[in-house]
Design a protein around this motif. Structure first.
Motif, PDB file in Angstrom:
ATOM      1  N   THR A 245       0.797  -1.225   0.000  1.00 19.49           N
ATOM      2  CA  THR A 245       0.000   0.000   0.000  1.00 19.49           C
ATOM      3  C   THR A 245       0.829   1.275   0.000  1.00 19.49           C
ATOM      4  O   THR A 245       0.271   2.361  -0.148  1.00 19.49           O
ATOM      5  N   ILE A 246       2.143   1.170   0.148  1.00 18.89           N
ATOM      6  CA  ILE A 246       2.986   2.378   0.188  1.00 18.89           C
ATOM      7  C   ILE A 246       2.825   3.224  -1.074  1.00 18.89           C
ATOM      8  O   ILE A 246       2.641   4.446  -0.974  1.00 18.89           O
ATOM      9  N   PRO A 247       2.882   2.650  -2.281  1.00 16.30           N
ATOM     10  CA  PRO A 247       2.795   3.508  -3.470  1.00 16.30           C
ATOM     11  C   PRO A 247       1.366   3.879  -3.863  1.00 16.30           C
ATOM     12  O   PRO A 247       1.167   4.581  -4.847  1.00 16.30           O
ATOM     13  N   LEU A 248       0.361   3.425  -3.113  1.00 14.47           N
ATOM     14  CA  LEU A 248      -1.028   3.672  -3.488  1.00 14.47           C
ATOM     15  C   LEU A 248      -1.567   4.932  -2.816  1.00 14.47           C
ATOM     16  O   LEU A 248      -1.200   5.249  -1.687  1.00 14.47           O
ATOM     17  N   HIS A 249      -2.443   5.634  -3.542  1.00  9.28           N
ATOM     18  CA  HIS A 249      -3.200   6.725  -2.921  1.00  9.28           C
ATOM     19  C   HIS A 249      -4.481   6.101  -2.372  1.00  9.28           C
ATOM     20  O   HIS A 249      -5.451   5.901  -3.079  1.00  9.28           O
ATOM     21  N   LEU A 250      -4.464   5.790  -1.077  1.00  9.53           N
ATOM     22  CA  LEU A 250      -5.520   4.984  -0.478  1.00  9.53           C
ATOM     23  C   LEU A 250      -6.107   5.711   0.734  1.00  9.53           C
ATOM     24  O   LEU A 250      -5.726   5.447   1.875  1.00  9.53           O
ATOM     25  N   PRO A 251      -7.033   6.643   0.506  1.00  6.84           N
ATOM     26  CA  PRO A 251      -7.660   7.317   1.658  1.00  6.84           C
ATOM     27  C   PRO A 251      -8.360   6.327   2.576  1.00  6.84           C
ATOM     28  O   PRO A 251      -8.711   5.214   2.162  1.00  6.84           O
ATOM     29  N   GLN A 252      -8.583   6.749   3.815  1.00  7.07           N
ATOM     30  CA  GLN A 252      -9.158   5.867   4.832  1.00  7.07           C
ATOM     31  C   GLN A 252     -10.488   5.261   4.390  1.00  7.07           C
ATOM     32  O   GLN A 252     -10.724   4.062   4.549  1.00  7.07           O
ATOM     33  N   VAL A 253     -11.363   6.085   3.831  1.00  7.34           N
ATOM     34  CA  VAL A 253     -12.687   5.600   3.418  1.00  7.34           C
ATOM     35  C   VAL A 253     -12.552   4.575   2.300  1.00  7.34           C
ATOM     36  O   VAL A 253     -13.282   3.577   2.263  1.00  7.34           O
ATOM     37  N   ILE A 271     -15.448 -12.651   5.747  1.00  3.04           N
ATOM     38  CA  ILE A 271     -14.045 -12.966   5.982  1.00  3.04           C
ATOM     39  C   ILE A 271     -13.692 -12.369   7.341  1.00  3.04           C
ATOM     40  O   ILE A 271     -13.841 -11.154   7.541  1.00  3.04           O
ATOM     41  N   PRO A 272     -13.291 -13.165   8.305  1.00  2.00           N
ATOM     42  CA  PRO A 272     -12.943 -12.615   9.616  1.00  2.00           C
ATOM     43  C   PRO A 272     -11.653 -11.803   9.520  1.00  2.00           C
ATOM     44  O   PRO A 272     -10.561 -12.357   9.448  1.00  2.00           O
ATOM     45  N   LEU A 273     -11.780 -10.503   9.505  1.00  3.07           N
ATOM     46  CA  LEU A 273     -10.634  -9.622   9.346  1.00  3.07           C
ATOM     47  C   LEU A 273      -9.695  -9.758  10.534  1.00  3.07           C
ATOM     48  O   LEU A 273     -10.061  -9.466  11.661  1.00  3.07           O
ATOM     49  N   ALA A 274      -8.483 -10.198  10.271  1.00  4.39           N
ATOM     50  CA  ALA A 274      -7.509 -10.395  11.341  1.00  4.39           C
ATOM     51  C   ALA A 274      -6.969  -9.055  11.824  1.00  4.39           C
ATOM     52  O   ALA A 274      -6.913  -8.077  11.068  1.00  4.39           O
ATOM     53  N   ASN A 275      -6.562  -9.011  13.085  1.00 12.77           N
ATOM     54  CA  ASN A 275      -6.091  -7.761  13.682  1.00 12.77           C
ATOM     55  C   ASN A 275      -4.909  -7.161  12.942  1.00 12.77           C
ATOM     56  O   ASN A 275      -4.899  -5.974  12.612  1.00 12.77           O
ATOM     57  N   GLY A 276      -3.880  -7.972  12.688  1.00 13.31           N
ATOM     58  CA  GLY A 276      -2.673  -7.453  12.053  1.00 13.31           C
ATOM     59  C   GLY A 276      -2.902  -6.922  10.650  1.00 13.31           C
ATOM     60  O   GLY A 276      -2.612  -5.754  10.359  1.00 13.31           O
ATOM     61  N   PRO A 277      -3.428  -7.747   9.736  1.00 11.04           N
ATOM     62  CA  PRO A 277      -3.696  -7.253   8.380  1.00 11.04           C
ATOM     63  C   PRO A 277      -4.679  -6.084   8.355  1.00 11.04           C
ATOM     64  O   PRO A 277      -4.564  -5.184   7.515  1.00 11.04           O
ATOM     65  N   GLY A 278      -5.651  -6.091   9.273  1.00 14.88           N
ATOM     66  CA  GLY A 278      -6.600  -4.984   9.322  1.00 14.88           C
ATOM     67  C   GLY A 278      -5.919  -3.665   9.625  1.00 14.88           C
ATOM     68  O   GLY A 278      -6.187  -2.638   8.980  1.00 14.88           O
ATOM     69  N   ILE A 279      -5.025  -3.660  10.610  1.00 18.04           N
ATOM     70  CA  ILE A 279      -4.282  -2.444  10.944  1.00 18.04           C
ATOM     71  C   ILE A 279      -3.359  -2.051   9.796  1.00 18.04           C
ATOM     72  O   ILE A 279      -3.231  -0.863   9.459  1.00 18.04           O
ATOM     73  N   ALA A 280      -2.706  -3.014   9.186  1.00 20.49           N
ATOM     74  CA  ALA A 280      -1.805  -2.723   8.066  1.00 20.49           C
ATOM     75  C   ALA A 280      -2.547  -2.028   6.935  1.00 20.49           C
ATOM     76  O   ALA A 280      -2.019  -1.104   6.305  1.00 20.49           O
ATOM     77  N   MET A 281      -3.790  -2.448   6.685  1.00 19.52           N
ATOM     78  CA  MET A 281      -4.580  -1.878   5.600  1.00 19.52           C
ATOM     79  C   MET A 281      -5.151  -0.514   5.979  1.00 19.52           C
ATOM     80  O   MET A 281      -5.066   0.449   5.213  1.00 19.52           O
TER      81      MET A 281
END
Length: 328
Positions: A245-253, A271-281
């Motif tokens: 996600t570093i090179p992406l323009h990815l606003p919070q919404v 899909i049960p969103l896992a804590n780690g990947p959820g925060i990363a995203m």
């Protein structure tokens, strides 16, 4: 050709269903932001930042959480404050927290992913803002003093002036509908309506982009791939999402909308969103906004850009692994 039409109809049906689901949360968040912008509460606090001294990091962090401005809108304002004497540390805190949370972001995150995730991202935004400000403050005497930050001296003048010579910093807010309404009428209610319309278009667009990506992914990408990425409990999903996600323009919404359809039982596949990947995203994606990094490279010396990027990446990874550990 016959098989394309049903697919398009189904895609459109899913998109409309998801958009209608989040519409009340979109309206509530935009309404609150319109009130804040109409009475300019965030501007009044922001201009007082230079007077808070050592507490300015905390104040800047909290301001970034409640401010309705995105990172791209915040950066020129932060630079103007720095020219007025604001140190880099609180400026960094404000820049880091602004893209992560706002009233509209909290409302829509609550509707799409639940109050738990909205509150978690808010806590992460505060922690990341404090972390960024504190580290920057400790490095102040190692090449990050106020007179050592910019690539070249910026000309004096008002960023709101249409003739300001630095195009990257020139504010175009005077062309916005709400400013034209204010100049013509000075009526707070009409200005509020214009602010609400502007916010609806901006935030609705970002939400729609995320939902389009999510609906297309749900149709065309094998579900097990997405499950492995979003629900994965190992180290690799966190690292993959953070650096992808570093090179992406990815606003919070937009980031939340991309997860939305897979996370909730209705209207998507669960899909049960896992804590780690959820925060990363939800943290790593918005905080490394590409337009902001572009202005950093053009306005500041390279070490300031690399400090910002290092703070964003290390902070995201620390929060993601910490939340993964805390969540079991």
């Amino acid at each position: 050709m016959e098989s394309v039409a049903p697919t398009l109809i189904e895609l459109g049906r899913e998109l409309v269903k998801e958009f209608l689901y989040i519409l009340p949360y979109l309206a509530a968040g935009v309404l609150l932001e319109a009130v804040i912008r109409t009475f300019r509460w965030h501007v009044k606090i922001r201009h007082a930042l230079t007077r808070f001294g050592t507490w300015s990091i905390v104040v800047a962090t909290l301001l970034g959480v409640i401010s309705p401005l995105c990172a791209c809108a915040t950066l020129p304002l932060v630079i103007s404050l720095m020219l007025a004497g604001l140190p880099l540390a609180p400026a960094m805190s404000l820049l880091v927290t602004s893209p992560l949370m706002s009233p509209a972001s909290y409302s829509m995150l609550s509707g799409m992913l639940g109050i738990g995730w909205a509150s978690t991202v808010t806590v992460c935004a505060v922690l990341l803002g404090l972390f960024a400000g504190l580290v920057t403050h400790l490095l102040r005497d190692r090449g990050f003093r106020e007179d050592e930050l910019f690539r070249k001296a910026l000309p004096q003048g008002d960023f709101h002036d249409p003739d300001y010579p630095v195009e990257e910093l020139r504010c175009e807010c005077g062309k916005q509908l709400s400013h034209r309404v204010n100049r013509c009428t000075h009526n707070k209610f009409l200005v509020f309506l214009a602010r609400f319309w502007e916010g609806s278009l901006k935030i609705g667009r970002f939400a729609l982009i995320g939902m389009v990506i999510e609906v297309l992914a749900e149709f065309f990408i094998p579900n097990q791939w997405l499950t492995a990425l979003l629900a994965g409990e190992g180290v690799m999903p966190i690292l993959a999402i953070t650096f992808a996600t570093i090179p992406l323009h990815l606003p919070q919404v937009t980031a939340a909308s991309m997860i939305f359809g897979f996370f909730l039982p209705d209207p998507g596949q669960t899909i049960p969103l896992a804590n780690g990947p959820g925060i990363a995203m939800l943290v790593g994606g918005p905080v490394t906004a590409l337009p902001v990094m572009g202005i950093f490279l053009s306005m500041f010396k390279k070490r300031v850009f690399f400090l910002y990027l290092a703070l964003c990446i290390s902070g995201t990874l620390t929060l993601a692994f910490a939340w993964r550990w805390l969540g079991g």
